[in-house]
Design a protein around this motif. Structure first.
Motif, PDB file in Angstrom:
ATOM      1  N   GLU A  78      41.753  40.395 -10.387  1.00 47.41           N
ATOM      2  CA  GLU A  78      42.245  39.140 -10.950  1.00 47.41           C
ATOM      3  C   GLU A  78      42.528  38.122  -9.854  1.00 47.41           C
ATOM      4  O   GLU A  78      42.131  36.954  -9.964  1.00 47.41           O
ATOM      5  N   THR A  79      43.171  38.542  -8.788  1.00 48.45           N
ATOM      6  CA  THR A  79      43.485  37.636  -7.678  1.00 48.45           C
ATOM      7  C   THR A  79      42.215  37.104  -7.034  1.00 48.45           C
ATOM      8  O   THR A  79      42.102  35.893  -6.779  1.00 48.45           O
ATOM      9  N   SER A  80      41.248  37.984  -6.787  1.00 48.12           N
ATOM     10  CA  SER A  80      39.989  37.551  -6.177  1.00 48.12           C
ATOM     11  C   SER A  80      39.259  36.555  -7.065  1.00 48.12           C
ATOM     12  O   SER A  80      38.722  35.555  -6.586  1.00 48.12           O
ATOM     13  N   TYR A  81      39.233  36.829  -8.356  1.00 47.92           N
ATOM     14  CA  TYR A  81      38.560  35.934  -9.301  1.00 47.92           C
ATOM     15  C   TYR A  81      39.254  34.566  -9.316  1.00 47.92           C
ATOM     16  O   TYR A  81      38.594  33.523  -9.268  1.00 47.92           O
ATOM     17  N   LEU A  82      40.571  34.570  -9.384  1.00 47.61           N
ATOM     18  CA  LEU A  82      41.310  33.302  -9.422  1.00 47.61           C
ATOM     19  C   LEU A  82      41.159  32.517  -8.122  1.00 47.61           C
ATOM     20  O   LEU A  82      41.078  31.285  -8.141  1.00 47.61           O
ATOM     21  N   GLU A  83      41.080  33.217  -7.000  1.00 47.71           N
ATOM     22  CA  GLU A  83      40.832  32.542  -5.717  1.00 47.71           C
ATOM     23  C   GLU A  83      39.444  31.914  -5.697  1.00 47.71           C
ATOM     24  O   GLU A  83      39.269  30.796  -5.203  1.00 47.71           O
ATOM     25  N   ALA A  84      38.466  32.621  -6.256  1.00 47.29           N
ATOM     26  CA  ALA A  84      37.114  32.069  -6.325  1.00 47.29           C
ATOM     27  C   ALA A  84      37.084  30.839  -7.227  1.00 47.29           C
ATOM     28  O   ALA A  84      36.425  29.841  -6.909  1.00 47.29           O
ATOM     29  N   LEU A  85      37.809  30.885  -8.324  1.00 44.36           N
ATOM     30  CA  LEU A  85      37.878  29.730  -9.221  1.00 44.36           C
ATOM     31  C   LEU A  85      38.563  28.540  -8.561  1.00 44.36           C
ATOM     32  O   LEU A  85      38.171  27.389  -8.788  1.00 44.36           O
ATOM     33  N   ALA A  86      39.575  28.821  -7.757  1.00 40.95           N
ATOM     34  CA  ALA A  86      40.307  27.744  -7.088  1.00 40.95           C
ATOM     35  C   ALA A  86      39.400  26.971  -6.143  1.00 40.95           C
ATOM     36  O   ALA A  86      39.634  25.778  -5.883  1.00 40.95           O
ATOM     37  N   GLY A  87      38.353  27.595  -5.640  1.00 40.50           N
ATOM     38  CA  GLY A  87      37.418  26.939  -4.737  1.00 40.50           C
ATOM     39  C   GLY A  87      36.392  26.066  -5.440  1.00 40.50           C
ATOM     40  O   GLY A  87      35.643  25.336  -4.794  1.00 40.50           O
ATOM     41  N   LEU A  88      36.354  26.130  -6.771  1.00 39.10           N
ATOM     42  CA  LEU A  88      35.401  25.330  -7.529  1.00 39.10           C
ATOM     43  C   LEU A  88      35.955  23.936  -7.805  1.00 39.10           C
ATOM     44  O   LEU A  88      37.170  23.773  -7.968  1.00 39.10           O
ATOM     45  N   PRO A  89      35.077  22.946  -7.901  1.00 39.22           N
ATOM     46  CA  PRO A  89      35.538  21.633  -8.348  1.00 39.22           C
ATOM     47  C   PRO A  89      36.084  21.758  -9.781  1.00 39.22           C
ATOM     48  O   PRO A  89      35.592  22.572 -10.575  1.00 39.22           O
ATOM     49  N   ALA A  90      37.068  20.947 -10.119  1.00 45.97           N
ATOM     50  CA  ALA A  90      37.736  21.046 -11.417  1.00 45.97           C
ATOM     51  C   ALA A  90      36.755  20.973 -12.584  1.00 45.97           C
ATOM     52  O   ALA A  90      36.894  21.693 -13.573  1.00 45.97           O
ATOM     53  N   GLU A  91      35.740  20.127 -12.461  1.00 43.58           N
ATOM     54  CA  GLU A  91      34.790  19.974 -13.567  1.00 43.58           C
ATOM     55  C   GLU A  91      33.870  21.191 -13.727  1.00 43.58           C
ATOM     56  O   GLU A  91      33.242  21.371 -14.758  1.00 43.58           O
ATOM     57  N   SER A  92      33.787  22.030 -12.710  1.00 44.68           N
ATOM     58  CA  SER A  92      32.944  23.231 -12.779  1.00 44.68           C
ATOM     59  C   SER A  92      33.704  24.461 -13.246  1.00 44.68           C
ATOM     60  O   SER A  92      33.098  25.492 -13.529  1.00 44.68           O
ATOM     61  N   ALA A  93      35.019  24.355 -13.303  1.00 41.25           N
ATOM     62  CA  ALA A  93      35.843  25.506 -13.675  1.00 41.25           C
ATOM     63  C   ALA A  93      35.612  25.876 -15.140  1.00 41.25           C
ATOM     64  O   ALA A  93      35.550  25.003 -16.002  1.00 41.25           O
ATOM     65  N   PRO A  94      35.461  27.165 -15.422  1.00 41.40           N
ATOM     66  CA  PRO A  94      35.278  27.591 -16.813  1.00 41.40           C
ATOM     67  C   PRO A  94      36.564  27.415 -17.621  1.00 41.40           C
ATOM     68  O   PRO A  94      37.661  27.338 -17.056  1.00 41.40           O
TER      69      PRO A  94
END
Length: 165
Positions: A78-94
């Motif tokens: 969960e932490t790794s996934y959320l860290e990967a999401l944090a690196g995405l631009p806001a408009e690309s976040a699922p």
């Protein structure tokens, strides 16, 4: 027979729940997590063959340690996934729904890979998450490409059987 099993579970719970929860509090450093894992341990005991239990505390500790490891792996995923999401631009976040489905899928894959050697897991993750080819994976793992092929075949087969079981 079922009544005897339930009586054994009840006896285990009565005689060892407090001890187990205290032991878990020392390991986890948190009363709430200790209570959760203690309860989960006894849920697992209900499904176990209680006639084979000769030493209740080591038996309970073995179950509890497995549950702690599972919680720890789930937290890492969960932490790794959320860290990967944090690196995405806001408009690309699922969306939150897609994020939850992705986390559940990652946890299922982790569970499916459980029991495989570390090098096989690494090869699988490099192939499927980083989309590396055999040669790139071989270089990263310092093994031959034929070994990578064997690892991926083994991991894919293992996942297939785990997810369809």
């Amino acid at each position: 027979m079922a009544n005897l099993h339930l009586q054994r579970v009840e006896d285990l719970y009565s005689n060892h729940h407090g001890w187990l929860q205290n032991w878990l509090r020392g390991k986890l450093g948190n009363t709430f997590d200790a209570a959760d894992v203690a309860q989960d341990t006894f849920v697992n005991v209900i499904a176990a063959d209680t006639t084979a239990i000769r030493a209740p505390r080591p038996f309970l500790v073995t179950i509890a340690r497995r549950l702690i490891a599972h919680r720890y792996r789930r937290h890492l995923i969960e932490t790794s996934y959320l860290e990967a999401l944090a690196g995405l631009p806001a408009e690309s976040a699922p969306s939150p729904e897609v994020q939850m489905l992705a986390l559940e899928a990652l946890q299922e894959i982790d569970q499916a890979l459980d029991g495989l050697p570390l090098v096989v897991k690494k090869a699988f993750l490099l192939a499927h998450l980083e989309e590396l080819n055999y040669a790139q994976i071989a270089e990263r793992l310092n093994v031959s490409t034929s070994s990578v092929k064997q690892y991926l075949t083994r991991a894919n087969r293992h996942c297939l059987f785990s997810l369809t079981a």
